[in-house]
Motif scaffolding. Structure first.
Motif, short mmCIF file in Angstrom:
data_model
loop_
_atom_site.label_atom_id
_atom_site.label_comp_id
_atom_site.label_asym_id
_atom_site.label_seq_id
_atom_site.Cartn_x
_atom_site.Cartn_y
_atom_site.Cartn_z
N UNK A 350 -45.50 -14.51 -63.26
CA UNK A 350 -45.79 -13.76 -62.05
C UNK A 350 -44.69 -13.90 -61.01
N UNK A 351 -44.02 -15.03 -61.00
CA UNK A 351 -42.94 -15.24 -60.04
C UNK A 351 -41.73 -14.36 -60.28
N UNK A 352 -41.67 -13.71 -61.44
CA UNK A 352 -40.53 -12.85 -61.76
C UNK A 352 -40.91 -11.38 -61.78
N UNK A 353 -42.06 -11.03 -61.24
CA UNK A 353 -42.47 -9.63 -61.25
C UNK A 353 -41.64 -8.79 -60.29
N UNK A 354 -40.91 -9.42 -59.39
CA UNK A 354 -40.00 -8.63 -58.54
C UNK A 354 -38.93 -7.96 -59.39
N UNK A 356 -39.52 -6.63 -62.24
CA UNK A 356 -40.17 -5.45 -62.83
C UNK A 356 -40.37 -4.36 -61.79
N UNK A 357 -40.82 -4.76 -60.60
CA UNK A 357 -41.14 -3.79 -59.57
C UNK A 357 -39.90 -3.35 -58.80
N UNK A 358 -38.82 -4.11 -58.91
CA UNK A 358 -37.60 -3.73 -58.21
C UNK A 358 -37.66 -3.93 -56.71
N UNK A 359 -38.74 -4.51 -56.24
CA UNK A 359 -38.92 -4.73 -54.80
C UNK A 359 -39.81 -5.96 -54.62
N UNK A 360 -39.26 -6.98 -54.00
CA UNK A 360 -40.00 -8.23 -53.86
C UNK A 360 -41.28 -8.09 -53.07
N UNK A 361 -41.27 -7.25 -52.01
CA UNK A 361 -42.46 -7.10 -51.17
C UNK A 361 -43.59 -6.44 -51.95
N UNK A 363 -43.93 -6.33 -55.25
CA UNK A 363 -44.36 -7.24 -56.31
C UNK A 363 -45.27 -8.33 -55.75
N UNK A 364 -44.88 -8.91 -54.61
CA UNK A 364 -45.67 -9.99 -54.01
C UNK A 364 -47.05 -9.50 -53.61
N UNK A 365 -47.12 -8.30 -53.00
CA UNK A 365 -48.41 -7.77 -52.57
C UNK A 365 -49.29 -7.44 -53.78
N UNK A 366 -48.68 -6.94 -54.85
CA UNK A 366 -49.45 -6.63 -56.06
C UNK A 366 -50.01 -7.89 -56.70
N UNK A 367 -49.15 -8.90 -56.87
CA UNK A 367 -49.58 -10.15 -57.48
C UNK A 367 -50.66 -10.83 -56.63
N UNK A 368 -50.49 -10.79 -55.32
CA UNK A 368 -51.45 -11.43 -54.42
C UNK A 368 -52.85 -10.88 -54.62
#
Length: 404
Positions: A350-354, A356-361, A363-368
Motif C-alpha cells: 500500500x505504501x507504493x500505490x503512489x 500506480x496512481x501517479x499522484x501521492x495525494x 493514492x493516500x486518500x484512496x488507501x486511507x
C-alpha cells in the motif's frame, strides 16, 4: 486543503499526550491489581480470609480488570477514531471490535463497559450487605439503573443515526439495466433487476451474473504453499462477515500467489450467502467509470452500483493508471466507504500505490478510505506458475537417463 484547514486539522495531535497519560494510568491499575492479588494470597495462606473476604477481593480484581479494559478501548479506539490510524489492519492480534469502531460505536461500547463496572460495584455492596448502609445500597442501585438506561438509550439511538446517514443520498431513479464490465473472455451483458422484485435470485444466478473470469472456490485454494498469512485468516474471510460490516478485503502479493483465486472464491461465497457481487479488473472499472463520466451520469452510475453489496477490483498495480482513471477509482472507493464492500487485489504494498496512481495525494486518500474498515492480507508465497515449472522440470529429470 487550505493552510488554515491544515493547521486546524493538525491540532488533533494535541490529544496524543492525553492518551499516553491514560497509558500511565493503565500501569497504575496493573500495580493495583497485583497489590490486591498479593494481599488476597497472603490472607488466604495466613488463614485470615473467610469466604466473604475472598469473594470481595476477587470482585475487586474483576473491577480493576474491567476498568483496565475500558481504558484500552478509550486509548486504542479513541486514538484510532480522533487522532490517527494505528495501522493494525491485517495484524493477527487486531481486536475484533477495532475493525468496525467509530465514534458512535465507541460511545456505546464505553457505556456498556461502565454498566459492567457498575454491576461489579453493586455486587460488592450486596455481598457485604451487613456492613453496607441502606442509604449506600439505595443510591448504588439508583445509579446503576441510570447507567443501564443511558446505555440502552445510546444503543437505541445508534441505529437511527446510522440509518439517517445511509439515507443522506437516496437513489430516486427507477431500477434499470446494469451493464457488467467486459471480462477477459466475454462481451458485456445486461443484468435486469425488475422493480418490486421480492425474491432474490438463486446463488448460481448471482455467481453467473457476477462476471467472474472463472469459477474458483476456497476449497481448492492451496494454503500449504503460503508462508503468510495463517490459514485461520483465510478461514475467517471465508465466512464473508465483512459484507455485513460493510468492510473491505485487500489482498496483496506478488504474481501467482493466488490473489485473484482468493478474491473470486470470496465473491462466490458472498453470492452463496445471498449477496450481489460484480467483478472486473481495475482497468475495466476505470474504463466503465470514464464512459459514465463522459456521458454525464457518473453519480448515477456510482449510485446504481450500490445494488451490489460486493465489488471486486482485480489487478491494481499491474498497469499504472492514467490521471483521470486514478481519480475515478478514488471516487469509487470513496463512494462505497462505509456503505458497501470492496475486494481489491494488488501486487504492490500500500505504501507504493503512489506509483500506480501517479499522484501521492490521490493514492493516500484512496488507501486511507480503503483500509479504514478492512482486512489487509499479504499473501507471501512463491508463484504457483514457477512451482509448476519446477515440478515439471523435476519430473522430467527423474524420468531421463543419466548422462554418462
Amino acid at each position: 486543503m487550505t493552510t488554515l484547514g491544515c493547521a486546524l486539522f493538525a491540532t488533533r495531535w494535541l490529544q496524543a499526550p492525553l492518551y499516553f497519560g491514560l497509558v500511565a494510568a493503565q500501569g497504575v491499575y496493573v500495580y493495583k491489581f497485583f497489590n490486591e492479588l498479593w494481599h488476597l494470597i497472603h490472607h488466604v495462606i495466613s488463614g485470615h480470609a473467610d469466604e466473604t473476604h475472598v469473594m470481595l477481593a476477587v470482585l475487586k480484581l474483576v473491577d480493576v480488570v474491567m476498568i483496565a479494559n475500558l481504558l484500552i478501548m478509550v486509548i486504542v479506539g479513541g486514538y484510532e477514531t480522533f487522532v490517527s490510524r494505528i495501522g493494525l489492519q491485517g495484524h493477527r492480534d487486531q481486536p475484533e471490535w477495532l475493525s468496525h469502531v467509530n465514534s458512535n460505536v465507541l460511545k456505546v461500547k464505553l457505556a456498556t463497559a461502565i454498566v459492567g463496572i457498575s454491576s461489579v460495584h453493586l455486587l460488592q455492596m450486596f455481598v457485604d450487605v451487613h456492613h453496607t448502609p441502606r442509604h449506600d445500597l439505595l443510591w448504588g442501585t439508583v445509579i446503576h439503573m441510570a447507567f443501564i438506561a443511558s446505555a440502552a438509550i445510546l444503543a437505541y439511538m445508534s441505529g437511527p443515526m446510522a440509518a439517517h446517514e445511509a439515507k443522506a443520498h437516496p437513489v430516486k431513479e427507477e431500477p434499470r439495466a446494469v451493464v457488467i464490465p467486459a471480462q477477459r473472455d466475454k462481451e458485456p451483458r445486461g443484468l435486469e433487476e425488475p422493480a418490486g422484485a421480492g425474491v432474490a435470485a438463486g446463488a448460481e444466478e448471482r455467481i453467473e451474473a457476477a462476471g467472474f473470469p472463472a469459477r474458483k472456490v476456497l476449497e481448492t485454494f492451496d494454503e500449504g504453499h503460503l508462508r503468510a498469512p495463517d490459514p485461520q485468516v483465510i478461514a475467517r474471510l471465508g465466512k464473508v462477515d465483512f459484507v455485513a460490516r460493510k468492510a473491505n478485503v485487500v489482498l496483496l502479493g506478488g504474481p501467482g500467489t493466488g490473489k485473484t483465486h482468493l478474491a473470486v472464491a470470496l465473491g462466490v461465497r458472498a453470492c452463496q450467502a445471498g449477496h450481489q457481487v460484480l467483478f472486473a479488473t481495475a482497468a475495466e472499472w476505470g474504463a466503465r467509470l470514464a464512459d459514465a463520466k463522459a456521458a454525464g451520469r457518473l453519480r448515477k452510475e456510482l449510485a446504481r452500483l450500490d445494488a451490489y453489496q460486493v465489488l471486486v477490483v482485480d489487478e491494481v498495480g499491474y498497469v499504472p493508471f492514467e490521471p483521470e482513471a486514478a481519480r475515478l477509482l478514488f471516487q469509487l472507493v470513496s463512494h462505497r466507504y462505509e456503505r458497501a464492500s470492496l475486494i481489491v487485489t494488488g501486487n504492490r504494498p500500500l505504501g507504493r500505490w503512489d506509483e500506480v496512481f501517479g499522484d501521492g495525494a490521490t493514492a493516500s486518500a484512496t488507501v486511507d478510505r480503503l483500509v479504514h474498515h478492512a482486512e489487509v492480507v499479504t499473501l507471501d508465497a512463491e508463484s504457483y506458475r514457477t512451482r509448476r515449472l519446477k515440478g515439471a522440470a523435476v519430473a522430467g529429470w527423474g524420468g531421463a537417463e543419466p548422462v554418462r
